[in-house]
Design a protein around this motif. Structure first.
Motif, PDB file in Angstrom:
ATOM      1  N   ALA A 150       1.460  24.910   3.464  1.00 24.73           N
ATOM      2  CA  ALA A 150       0.793  24.328   4.631  1.00 24.73           C
ATOM      3  C   ALA A 150       1.193  22.860   4.816  1.00 24.73           C
ATOM      4  CB  ALA A 150      -0.734  24.448   4.446  1.00 24.73           C
ATOM      5  N   MET A 151       1.302  22.144   3.700  1.00 28.45           N
ATOM      6  CA  MET A 151       1.653  20.720   3.817  1.00 28.45           C
ATOM      7  C   MET A 151       3.119  20.560   4.211  1.00 28.45           C
ATOM      8  SD  MET A 151      -0.430  18.792   0.760  1.00 28.45           S
ATOM      9  CE  MET A 151       0.211  19.785  -0.534  1.00 28.45           C
ATOM     10  N   GLU A 152       3.977  21.390   3.605  1.00 26.87           N
ATOM     11  CA  GLU A 152       5.404  21.253   3.884  1.00 26.87           C
ATOM     12  C   GLU A 152       5.717  21.622   5.336  1.00 26.87           C
ATOM     13  OE1 GLU A 152       7.221  23.713   0.966  1.00 26.87           O
ATOM     14  OE2 GLU A 152       6.849  22.299  -0.678  1.00 26.87           O
ATOM     15  N   THR A 153       5.010  22.630   5.801  1.00 32.43           N
ATOM     16  CA  THR A 153       5.267  23.052   7.196  1.00 32.43           C
ATOM     17  C   THR A 153       4.422  22.273   8.176  1.00 32.43           C
ATOM     18  OG1 THR A 153       3.630  24.795   6.959  1.00 32.43           O
ATOM     19  CG2 THR A 153       5.928  25.374   6.490  1.00 32.43           C
ATOM     20  N   ARG A 154       3.690  21.323   7.666  1.00 29.56           N
ATOM     21  CA  ARG A 154       2.852  20.454   8.489  1.00 29.56           C
ATOM     22  C   ARG A 154       1.823  21.238   9.277  1.00 29.56           C
ATOM     23  NH1 ARG A 154       2.883  16.440   5.788  1.00 29.56           N
ATOM     24  NH2 ARG A 154       1.808  15.369   7.516  1.00 29.56           N
ATOM     25  N   LEU A 155       1.455  22.372   8.697  1.00 29.50           N
ATOM     26  CA  LEU A 155       0.360  23.109   9.339  1.00 29.50           C
ATOM     27  C   LEU A 155      -0.950  22.355   9.168  1.00 29.50           C
ATOM     28  CD1 LEU A 155       1.253  26.767   8.278  1.00 29.50           C
ATOM     29  CD2 LEU A 155       1.321  25.808  10.578  1.00 29.50           C
ATOM     30  N   VAL A 156      -0.965  21.522   8.188  1.00 31.09           N
ATOM     31  CA  VAL A 156      -2.104  20.629   7.992  1.00 31.09           C
ATOM     32  C   VAL A 156      -1.554  19.219   7.911  1.00 31.09           C
ATOM     33  CG1 VAL A 156      -3.550  22.318   6.852  1.00 31.09           C
ATOM     34  CG2 VAL A 156      -1.978  20.933   5.497  1.00 31.09           C
ATOM     35  N   ASP A 157      -2.391  18.343   8.309  1.00 31.90           N
ATOM     36  CA  ASP A 157      -1.958  16.959   8.275  1.00 31.90           C
ATOM     37  C   ASP A 157      -2.508  16.336   6.993  1.00 31.90           C
ATOM     38  OD1 ASP A 157      -0.957  14.508   8.842  1.00 31.90           O
ATOM     39  OD2 ASP A 157      -2.505  13.994  10.341  1.00 31.90           O
ATOM     40  N   ALA A 158      -1.843  16.603   5.918  1.00 32.57           N
ATOM     41  CA  ALA A 158      -2.333  16.091   4.628  1.00 32.57           C
ATOM     42  C   ALA A 158      -1.167  15.952   3.680  1.00 32.57           C
ATOM     43  CB  ALA A 158      -3.379  17.023   4.039  1.00 32.57           C
ATOM     44  N   ASP A 159      -1.277  14.977   2.812  1.00 35.39           N
ATOM     45  CA  ASP A 159      -0.242  14.774   1.812  1.00 35.39           C
ATOM     46  C   ASP A 159      -0.740  15.151   0.400  1.00 35.39           C
ATOM     47  OD1 ASP A 159       1.514  13.827   3.690  1.00 35.39           O
ATOM     48  OD2 ASP A 159       0.685  11.785   3.566  1.00 35.39           O
ATOM     49  N   GLU A 160      -1.990  15.213   0.285  1.00 31.88           N
ATOM     50  CA  GLU A 160      -2.533  15.534  -1.047  1.00 31.88           C
ATOM     51  C   GLU A 160      -3.192  16.911  -1.026  1.00 31.88           C
ATOM     52  OE1 GLU A 160      -5.139  12.609  -2.499  1.00 31.88           O
ATOM     53  OE2 GLU A 160      -3.588  11.042  -2.644  1.00 31.88           O
ATOM     54  N   MET A 161      -3.011  17.530  -2.138  1.00 31.52           N
ATOM     55  CA  MET A 161      -3.577  18.880  -2.289  1.00 31.52           C
ATOM     56  C   MET A 161      -5.094  18.790  -2.496  1.00 31.52           C
ATOM     57  SD  MET A 161      -1.995  21.815  -4.705  1.00 31.52           S
ATOM     58  CE  MET A 161      -0.408  21.651  -3.909  1.00 31.52           C
ATOM     59  N   PRO A 162      -5.832  19.692  -1.943  1.00 26.64           N
ATOM     60  CA  PRO A 162      -7.289  19.673  -2.201  1.00 26.64           C
ATOM     61  C   PRO A 162      -7.570  19.909  -3.695  1.00 26.64           C
ATOM     62  CG  PRO A 162      -6.749  21.126  -0.375  1.00 26.64           C
ATOM     63  CD  PRO A 162      -5.440  20.776  -1.021  1.00 26.64           C
ATOM     64  N   ASP A 163      -8.756  19.520  -4.070  1.00 29.14           N
ATOM     65  CA  ASP A 163      -9.145  19.739  -5.480  1.00 29.14           C
ATOM     66  C   ASP A 163      -9.672  21.172  -5.627  1.00 29.14           C
ATOM     67  OD1 ASP A 163     -10.047  19.756  -8.043  1.00 29.14           O
ATOM     68  OD2 ASP A 163     -11.318  17.974  -7.854  1.00 29.14           O
ATOM     69  N   PHE A 164      -8.725  22.034  -5.983  1.00 31.48           N
ATOM     70  CA  PHE A 164      -9.126  23.444  -6.081  1.00 31.48           C
ATOM     71  C   PHE A 164      -9.998  23.745  -7.300  1.00 31.48           C
ATOM     72  CE2 PHE A 164      -5.126  24.013  -3.495  1.00 31.48           C
ATOM     73  CZ  PHE A 164      -5.801  24.324  -2.322  1.00 31.48           C
ATOM     74  N   LEU A 165      -9.920  22.846  -8.289  1.00 34.32           N
ATOM     75  CA  LEU A 165     -10.835  23.054  -9.435  1.00 34.32           C
ATOM     76  C   LEU A 165     -12.285  22.945  -8.991  1.00 34.32           C
ATOM     77  CD1 LEU A 165      -9.055  21.074 -12.315  1.00 34.32           C
ATOM     78  CD2 LEU A 165      -9.209  23.531 -12.003  1.00 34.32           C
ATOM     79  N   GLU A 166     -12.493  22.012  -8.013  1.00 30.61           N
ATOM     80  CA  GLU A 166     -13.842  21.871  -7.483  1.00 30.61           C
ATOM     81  C   GLU A 166     -14.184  22.994  -6.540  1.00 30.61           C
ATOM     82  OE1 GLU A 166     -16.319  19.767  -8.121  1.00 30.61           O
ATOM     83  OE2 GLU A 166     -15.103  19.001  -9.782  1.00 30.61           O
TER      84      GLU A 166
END
Lengths: 652, 337
Positions: free
Chosen positions: B302-318
């Motif tokens: 999603a980040m690479e294809t810019r489907l989302v405007d984000a550079d950091e991955m969400p905290d999936f542990l949380e």
């Protein structure tokens, strides 16, 4: 060892072995559990190392912060898990130490790489040397991670092998113990079974042998256990059986003897029953109490009293005391009490009141029975019907009284008649003598003969009356008994007879005579009559010799007596006349041969009887006679009383 | 009081006393919960990986654990998640792709457990008349799908596998319901979707329909998600839902034929056929480590294809909340902790 002990041991043996198996099993399981726990924890460590490996890949692949955080978290938890691991074997501890060391190096390498990644992220772009170093570091990290996986796998494999080994050991041990338990129980069972079966076989064989009649057979079992006791009991039984068999004949004899005794007893009892039933009286056994409580009384009591015997048994209906005439009860009690006191048989006559209300005289004789300690137990005795005898006695007493009264009247009549006849007879004699004296001449010779006969007849009649008076006076005018010196009395009589003795040219010999209690007048008459008869009945041409003697008999049943003997050498008499010669007016010779009234010996007998004595004689014709007078030396109070009564009545 | 009346009264009293004494112990928690069922709203997409939720609803398993579940059905997991996030439902089942996209935007929901996965269901349906016979023919074609969804991610993987980048095609996004008709109408050359839309397109295109698939390329996993407020306020209800799903899993394992028949009845025979052989459909309540890889793969895409405007991955542990499943089926939790 006893079988019971063996059985107890055999029953306890499995328990003990089972306890041992349980203890061993528990210990083995404890070790297996501990080993399994270590194996499980080792496997957890393996998993943890694998997971760290995964996370390491993840981190190196994508530089994921999430992977690094997970790595750190998992690293910490893995170290905690490893801290609980404790291996007893040195090689395992060594592996564990290597694992710790490897994890520490991995942690250090991952931290260094994370720093590099952070710097790279902050400052993109790196030179070739930095890239090479990062690649080298990542490669080492992966290599270490792989090595740790192998190490952990070895640790886990060791743990599993150890657990498997312990499990095998435990299984083998348990199987061995269970097998040993089974073998021990089987061996004990076989041993006991063999012992019991062998002993039982011997017992069976012994019983069969014994059954064939071989009573000598004995068992030889010396095991000291129950079978040994059983064999001993068997042998005792055989001995007893032998003894019993040996004494069987004796027992049979004893049984036969017992049966004979029983038959005798039955016969005896039958005789006793017959005796009791047929005895002319009631036999009893009673308590010595006021009711005379009957413990046994024969059926004859019903004939006596009219009441059945069962009425009196234990006073069921009535007591025996109740049928005793009330006036006689004290008499009976006194007689029995005296018997009990003296321990002598008692006898008593009394009246009973019969069922029909009549009275009956009975005679009872019994005896008190005492036990060995002297305690009174009961009274045994018999009761007889004496009613007829009593009536007969009464009749006899009545007849005797009547006879006595009649005798007294007769004696009185004789006395009165004799006494009253004296006066007319004396006048006949007197006037006859006067007529003979004064008118004899006026009478013809025939008349004078008649007159003479009349005077002589009157003279004889006077003598006869005198003798009759004397005879009656024996009882009516008797004197009391007093001591009489027979010797002196005889001398006086001889003095009175002196003229006749001289006339007959007789010789009288008098021996020593005793003194007895007697009526002196009658004794004089007795001796005088006997001496007169001796001087009278003499043989022609033979001088009379008369001997008077006496002897005392101290052993006579009625007491001491005196036998007075008057012996002559006269004409004697035939013993056929002995019975009647002492009767009144009995004469053995015609009046023409020997004078007399025929009353003399009757008078002697009456005198002897009055004195409680008797008179008898022995003689042969022509050989003289011996008269024996037996007289009591002393008289009892009763006899004296009778003598006094005679004297008193005479006085009336 | 005497006679039969007394006996009856005594018996009645004894029975009442027995009820009073026995009821607290004899009545199970489930029975008590049935007495007052707890209302829960569940947004359910009509797709095979969510079959356990469908089965639990049909079999009344939610009621057995004391819940009164209000099920709202959606054509896709993305719609179901949206409905939940909009407050229309307390829980939802949804694939990881919509979860990841939402996790970039908000932090008010949590993943509770995976409930099922399937592979081979997603297909690319193309119009033969547009010269498409094989995957390589897709290059330069107008391909439609549902944006930011599992099929979108699958199409991405499908194209990569066949050496086609997303720049090599014209990717357009439609509502899922419109896709078969759009293909039939020629507005698009192909679309990437699952049943029942694939079958619908077959029907519409007839022999012109070309269905392309790559079984094993992507495992579509549906997860049970819940809003954090719901989890905070009613954690027991969330656990009860997991318990009911666990029972549905047991029932499906015991009677697989019956389970497949029910799935076919609800989702169509074709849907089930897509999951043939049966091993392709895995209905299991679990939380394993692959979840993170899947989420991060989608997030990177999603980040690479810019489907989302984000550079950091969400905290999936949380994002993952394992304690609910840990409380119900601890053995089903295999994420690295």
């Amino acid at each position: 060892m006893r079988i019971a002990t063996k059985l107890r041991v055999m029953s306890l043996l499995p328990i003990a072995l089972a306890l041992l198996v349980a203890l061993v099993t528990m210990e083995a399981f404890r070790r297996v559990r501990a080993s399994a726990r270590r194996s499980r924890m080792a496997n957890q460590a393996v998993i943890g190392v694998f997971e760290l490996n995964i996370l390491t890949y993840d981190f190196l692949q994508y530089r994921s912060e999430r992977a690094r955080r997970q790595w750190q978290q998992r690293h910490g938890s893995l170290l905690s898990d490893l801290a609980e691991l404790d291996y007893p074997r040195p090689e395992s501890r060594e592996r564990l130490a290597e694992l710790h060391e490897g994890l520490a190096e991995l942690h250090e390498g991952l931290g260094e790489l994370a720093v590099i990644f952070e710097e790279l992220a902050a400052h993109p772009g790196e030179d070739d040397l930095a890239h090479e170093y990062r690649t080298m570091l990542a490669g080492q990290l992966l290599a270490k991670s792989h090595a740790l996986v192998s190490l952990a796998a070895q640790l886990g494999a060791q743990g599993e092998a150890r657990a498997a080994h312990l499990q095998n050991q435990a299984a083998i041990l348990i199987v061995a113990l269970v097998f040993a338990l089974a073998v021990a129980v089987a061996a004990a069972s076989l041993h006991i079974g063999h012992t019991v079966i062998r002993g039982m076989a011997r017992l069976r064989q012994g019983a069969e042998t014994l059954g064939t009649g071989d009573l000598e057979h004995r068992l030889k079992v010396e095991t000291g256990d129950e079978l040994g006791e059983l064999a001993d009991a068997f042998n005792r039984m055989a001995r007893n059986l032998q003894a019993i068999t040996a004494s069987r004949d004796e027992l049979d004899r004893e049984v036969a003897e017992h049966q004979r005794t029983l038959r005798r007893l039955e016969a005896s009892e039958e005789r006793f029953r017959s005796l009791v039933a047929n005895i002319p009286g009631a036999v009893y056994r009673c308590a010595c109490d006021e009711q005379w409580t009957m413990q046994f009384i024969s059926d004859a009591i019903e004939e006596l009293s009219g009441y059945p015997a069962s009425d009196f048994l234990h006073n069921r209906v009535r007591s025996y005391s109740s049928i005793i005439h009330p006036e006689d009860r004290p008499l009976v009690a006194e007689a029995v009490q005296e018997g009990v006191t003296t321990r002598e048989p008692y006898a008593v006559e009394y009246r009973i009141v019969m069922a029909d209300g009549h009275e009956r005289w009975v005679y009872e004789k019994g005896r008190a029975v005492f036990d060995q300690e002297g305690g009174l137990q009961w009274l045994d005795g018999a009761i007889f019907d004496v009613n007829e005898r009593k009536e007969a006695e009464q009749n006899l007493r009545d007849a005797l009284a009547e006879l006595e009264r009649s005798n007294r009247e007769l004696e009185q009549f004789a006395y009165v008649a004799s006494h009253d006849l004296q006066e007319p007879l004396r006048k006949i004699r007197v006037f006859g003598e006067r007529l003979e004296t004064k008118c004899a001449d006026a009478l013809p010779a025939k008349g004078r003969d008649y007159l003479q006969r009349m005077v002589n007849a009157a003279e004889r009649m006077s003598e006869l009356i005198d003798d009759l008076l004397a005879l009656s006076r024996v009882t009516t005018r008797g004197e009391p008994f007093v001591p009489v010196d027979l010797e002196r009395l005889t001398a006086e009589v001889l003095a009175d007879l002196e003229a006749r003795i001289e006339q007959a040219d007789a010789r009288v010999e008098v021996n020593s005579l005793p003194t007895i209690e007697a009526d002196p007048t009658q004794m004089r008459q007795l001796i005088q009559n006997l001496l007169s008869n001796a001087l009278k009945f003499t043989r022609q041409g033979v001088p009379p010799v008369v001997k008077v003697s006496a002897e005392l008999d101290h052993d006579a049943p009625a007491g001491e007596v005196c036998r007075l003997t008057v012996q002559d050498n006269g004409i004697g008499f035939d013993k056929r006349h002995l019975d009647r010669m002492f009767d009144v007016f009995q004469r053995l010779h015609p009046r023409g041969e020997y004078d007399g009234t025929g009353i003399g010996l009757a008078l002697c007998r009456k005198i002897a009887l009055r004195h409680g004595g008797r008179i008898t004689a022995t003689s042969r014709p022509g050989e003289g006679s011996t008269f024996i007078v037996t007289l009591p030396v002393r008289h009892t109070g009763e006899r004296r009383k009778d003598a006094r009564s005679d004297h008193d009545s005479d006085g009336r | 009081m005497s006679g039969p009346g007394a006996i009856e009264a005594a018996l009645l009293g004894a029975m009442l006393a027995a009820l009073v004494l026995v009821a607290p112990q004899g009545c199970s928690r489930e029975e008590a919960e049935r007495i007052s069922p707890e209302p829960v709203r569940l947004a359910l997409p009509l797709q095979t990986p969510s079959a356990l939720a469908m089965l639990a609803a049909e079999e009344g398993l939610f009621e057995r654990v004391g819940l009164s579940v209000e099920v709202t059905e959606h054509v896709s997991g993305k719609r179901a998640l949206a409905a939940m996030l909009a407050g229309e439902a307390d829980l939802a089942t949804v694939a990881e792709v919509p979860i990841v996209f939402s996790s970039f935007e908000r932090d008010d929901f949590r993943i509770l457990a995976g409930v099922g996965s399937v592979t081979g269901e997603h297909r690319v349906v193309a119009h033969r008349s547009r010269g498409i016979e094989q995957p390589a023919d897709l290059r330069g074609k107008r391909i439609a799908t549902q944006r930011a969804s599992a099929v979108h991610f699958y199409l991405h993987l499908f194209l990569i596998k066949h050496g086609i980048s997303e720049e090599d095609v014209e990717l357009v996004f439609h509502d899922v319901e419109e896709l078969p008709e759009a293909l039939a109408a020629g507005r698009i050359d192909a679309f990437c979707m699952r049943e029942p839309f694939v079958s619908r397109a077959r029907e519409l295109l007839g022999p012109d329909a070309v269905v392309l698939g790559e079984p094993g390329l992507y495992f579509h996993t549906d997860y049970l998600v819940a809003r954090t407020d719901f989890l905070r306020e009613r954690p027991e209800a969330a656990r009860a839902v997991l318990r009911a799903l666990g029972r549905a899993e047991e029932a499906a394992g015991r009677r697989p034929g019956r389970t497949r028949a029910r799935i076919a009845r609800r989702l169509g025979a074709e849907a089930l056929r897509a999951a043939d052989p049966p091993a392709r459909l895995r209905l299991k309540v679990s939380l394993d480590q692959s979840l993170y890889s899947s989420l991060e793969a989608v997030a990177r895409w999603a980040m690479e294809t810019r489907l989302v405007d984000a550079d950091e991955m969400p905290d999936f542990l949380e994002l993952v909340q394992a304690d609910c499943l840990d409380a119900v089926q601890p053995q089903a939790v295999t994420i690295i902790r």
